[in-house]
Design an enzyme around this catalytic site. Structure first.
Site, short mmCIF file in Angstrom:
data_model
loop_
_atom_site.label_atom_id
_atom_site.label_comp_id
_atom_site.label_asym_id
_atom_site.label_seq_id
_atom_site.Cartn_x
_atom_site.Cartn_y
_atom_site.Cartn_z
CB SER A 104 7.81 -8.50 10.86
OG SER A 104 8.71 -7.80 10.04
CD GLU A 106 3.38 -2.34 5.40
OE1 GLU A 106 4.41 -1.89 5.93
OE2 GLU A 106 2.95 -1.98 4.28
CG ASP A 165 3.56 9.11 1.45
OD1 ASP A 165 4.67 9.69 1.49
OD2 ASP A 165 3.44 7.88 1.31
CG PHE A 223 2.57 0.25 -5.15
CD1 PHE A 223 1.42 1.01 -5.26
CD2 PHE A 223 2.47 -1.04 -4.64
CE1 PHE A 223 0.19 0.51 -4.87
CE2 PHE A 223 1.24 -1.55 -4.25
CZ PHE A 223 0.09 -0.77 -4.35
CG HIS A 258 8.54 -5.73 7.30
ND1 HIS A 258 7.82 -5.95 8.45
CD2 HIS A 258 7.83 -4.81 6.58
CE1 HIS A 258 6.74 -5.19 8.45
NE2 HIS A 258 6.72 -4.50 7.32
#
Length: 306
Positions: free
Chosen positions: A27, A29, A121, A230, A280
């Site tokens: 998958s 994102e 967040d 990140f 993913h």
């Protein structure tokens, strides 16, 4: 056989040089664009990766709910213009239960059946997370609320390196179980760089009674400094060896991509050897690196297999 030959034979017995990983599912994102140029880049990435027939593609939801409409518009367009199954990110941030329920019902009415349910967040500068008055306090509450609206296929987040707000790894696992027990279909992990970290997390989750599929989140490095930023916010551990591999490549994106693809392919190879067959990929709306890694793992575009 010489000692050196035996060593090489052992090292390559299960390697990318000549192997069959078996059937894999993936998958992807994406994040919603905020300019015409970024929208062009996003749709180029979607069209490049669509032939790999992912199980689904997810679209993120910005901090503080800042991309609510852009997320919805991107999900709706994917549903309308592609053969892909879109999954909309939805968070608890910045909205009441009624507002979030209305968003979920809108998705359901439009035919969207997959949701990635997250606490979310706070917006930058907003301070520590605090539940919205009258809102869903945490992701487990959101999952339960979504299930009351419709039989959504819900993904939730897991943290191999522990969520930065969790007081302990055990607390983090117990809360993950609450999300799954509330109705989540699968766990997608935050990205990590040490395959052993994911495998330990998977084993501890199983021991804690979490039976849902646990899908590793894979982040190919496009800019090492960006990954460091990140990771500082999400709790992902950046090992020293990763920094050494990207040392001196800040202004060399082509070599960075080559190194990144080799590292991710090796990460996935080790995970596959340990029985993992779902991945993913966090694409950052860039298709080439993810497509190349998937090719190394044996995935082929549908047109190439007909």
């Amino acid at each position: 056989m010489s000692t050196l030959a035996a060593t090489i034979d052992q090292a390559t017995a299960f390697s990318l040089l000549d192997w069959d990983p078996g059937p894999l599912s993936v998958s992807f994102e994406f994040f919603p664009p905020n300019s015409p140029k970024m929208e062009e880049n996003l749709w180029a990435a979607i069209k490049r990766l669509e032939p790999l027939a992912p199980d689904f593609v997810s679209v993120t939801y910005g901090a503080g709910g800042s991309t609510r409409e852009r997320t919805h518009n991107t999900v709706a367009r994917i549903l309308r213009e592609t053969d892909l199954t879109p999954a909309a990110h939805l968070t608890c941030i910045g909205a009441s239960r009624g507002e979030i329920d209305d968003i979920a019902r809108r998705y359901w009415d439009e035919g969207v059946r997959h949701i990635v349910a997250l606490r979310g967040d706070p917006a930058e500068g907003a301070g520590a997370y605090a539940p919205h008055p009258g809102g869903y306090a945490y992701a487990a509450d959101l999952v339960a609320g979504l299930k009351r609206i419709g039989d959504f296929d819900i993904s939730v987040a897991g943290y191999p390196d522990v969520h930065p707000a969790a007081p302990s790894a055990q607390f983090d696992l117990e809360y993950l179980k609450r999300k799954v027990d509330a109705g989540a279909s699968r766990v997608i992990t935050q990205y990590f760089f040490d395959p052993a970290s994911f495998l330990r997390f998977r084993d501890k989750a199983r021991a804690a009674g979490i039976s849902a599929p646990i899908v590793p989140g894979i982040m190919p490095v496009t800019k090492f400094a960006q990954i460091q930023r990140f990771s500082a916010g999400c709790g992902a551990v950046v090992p020293d060896w990763l920094g050494r591999h990207f040392e001196g490549l800040d202004e060399d994106p082509a070599t960075t991509r080559l190194v990144a693809s080799a590292i991710v392919a090796e990460q996935c190879r080790q995970l596959i050897a340990a029985g993992v067959h779902e991945f993913h990929f966090y694409t950052l709306n860039r298709a080439e690196l993810t497509a190349g890694i998937c090719h190394l793992l044996g995935l082929r575009a549908r047109e190439a297999t007909q």
